[in-house]
Write a protein that holds these residues in place. Structure first.
Motif, short mmCIF file in Angstrom:
data_model
loop_
_atom_site.label_atom_id
_atom_site.label_comp_id
_atom_site.label_asym_id
_atom_site.label_seq_id
_atom_site.Cartn_x
_atom_site.Cartn_y
_atom_site.Cartn_z
N ILE A 232 0.96 -0.99 -0.27
CA ILE A 232 -0.11 -0.13 0.07
C ILE A 232 0.88 1.17 -0.03
O ILE A 232 0.42 2.04 -0.58
N VAL A 233 1.61 0.96 1.43
CA VAL A 233 3.04 1.94 0.63
C VAL A 233 3.63 2.87 -0.75
O VAL A 233 3.67 3.62 -0.86
N ASN A 234 3.93 1.54 -1.46
CA ASN A 234 4.62 1.75 -2.77
C ASN A 234 3.60 2.45 -3.70
O ASN A 234 3.94 3.08 -4.03
N VAL B 240 3.37 5.91 -3.05
CA VAL B 240 4.26 6.91 -3.98
C VAL B 240 4.34 6.35 -5.01
O VAL B 240 4.98 7.73 -5.80
N GLN B 241 4.07 5.69 -6.08
CA GLN B 241 4.33 5.40 -7.49
C GLN B 241 3.00 6.78 -7.92
O GLN B 241 2.61 7.08 -8.75
N LEU C 118 9.48 1.73 -1.00
CA LEU C 118 9.75 2.73 -1.24
C LEU C 118 9.77 3.89 -0.72
O LEU C 118 9.04 3.95 -0.39
N THR C 119 10.39 5.19 -1.23
CA THR C 119 10.17 6.15 -0.81
C THR C 119 10.24 7.60 -1.79
O THR C 119 11.40 6.83 -2.49
N GLY C 120 10.04 8.56 -1.79
CA GLY C 120 10.70 9.29 -2.85
C GLY C 120 11.15 10.84 -2.88
O GLY C 120 10.99 11.29 -1.49
N VAL C 121 11.72 11.50 -3.67
CA VAL C 121 12.01 12.53 -3.34
C VAL C 121 11.69 13.73 -4.88
O VAL C 121 11.92 13.00 -5.78
N SER C 122 11.62 14.48 -4.69
CA SER C 122 10.87 15.47 -6.19
C SER C 122 12.21 16.07 -6.59
O SER C 122 12.85 16.90 -5.39
#
Length: 238
Positions: free
Chosen positions: A12-14, A17-18, A52-56
């Motif tokens: 769910i978290v992944n 992030v997507q 997953l984590t992400g940064v813009s």
């Protein structure tokens, strides 16, 4: 059971992030025709636990320059931004040089923000001249000498990645970006031109297709694990 629940939570978290990355891609698509717009890439990172984590990150690469017939249009052909001031006195920064003459005769953005410290254009002029260093002048008639009206400033930041999104294709300085510093002796400004967005529409379309496939796989996995979890509960209860 705890392991199964962990897999579901991770899926769910992944997926979230997507979905966030999808939002940035959609925003780039929406601003493909916006003057001076800078593409935003969302970098995903896979943790040791598989989450997953992400940064813009904003891509400040120069966009292509389009020639126009409007003498008030300017394009920036180098690093930096043009400071503009709102009617309430707030200063933000832009690369969108589609300027015009405002109600009081000053050079303004399309949404009436003052360009620089204020450059007032006479009511009647023969020719407006904006030089590469930002100097704005005019001629009263075909034989008169140029008269200087002011200068369109260009500023740079130590860390432009630290700028945050402002109003209508403008950016706001932050502690991370540092203070705006005037660029002296430059030749960055082109009259009768506008900088296009730097969005690569083909790359964004490919990225969206890949992301869509990845999101479908993540949600499908979550559904499979959830079904297994429900069956395991039913077995224990029977």
């Amino acid at each position: 059971m705890e392991r199964v629940q962990g897999v579901i939570r991770k899926s769910i978290v992944n997926a979230q992030v997507q979905f966030e990355k999808l939002g940035y891609i959609a925003n780039d698509f929406a601003n493909y025709s916006t003057n001076g717009y800078k593409s935003v890439r969302f970098e995903q990172m896979l943790g040791a636990d598989g989450s997953l984590t992400g940064v813009s990150r904003t891509d400040f690469k120069q966009g292509s320059v389009r020639i126009t017939s409007n003498p008030y249009d300017v394009a920036l052909k180098g690093d930096g931004f043009i400071p503009v001031t709102s009617p309430t006195g707030e200063v933000q920064y832009t690369r969108d040089g589609s300027f015009k003459i405002g109600k009081n005769g000053y050079l303004v953005t399309n949404d009436e923000w003052l360009v620089g410290e204020g450059i007032k254009i006479p009511n009647t002029i023969y020719k407006l001249i904006i030089k590469e260093d930002g100097t704005v002048s005019y001629m009263k008639d075909a034989t008169s000498k140029e008269q200087t009206l002011g200068k369109i400033p260009v500023v740079q930041f130590q860390n432009p990645e630290g700028l945050k999104q402002g109003d209508m294709n403008k950016l706001i300085a932050t502690e991370d970006s540092g203070e705006a510093k005037i660029v002296k002796n430059h030749n960055y400004i082109a009259q009768n031109a506008l900088e296009c967005s730097n969005v690569n529409i083909q790359d964004k379309a490919t990225e969206m297709l890949r992301l869509n496939a990845s999101m479908i796989a993540s949600l499908r996995m979550a559904k499979i694990v959830d079904d297994m979890y429900n069956k395991a509960i039913n077995i224990r209860e029977s």
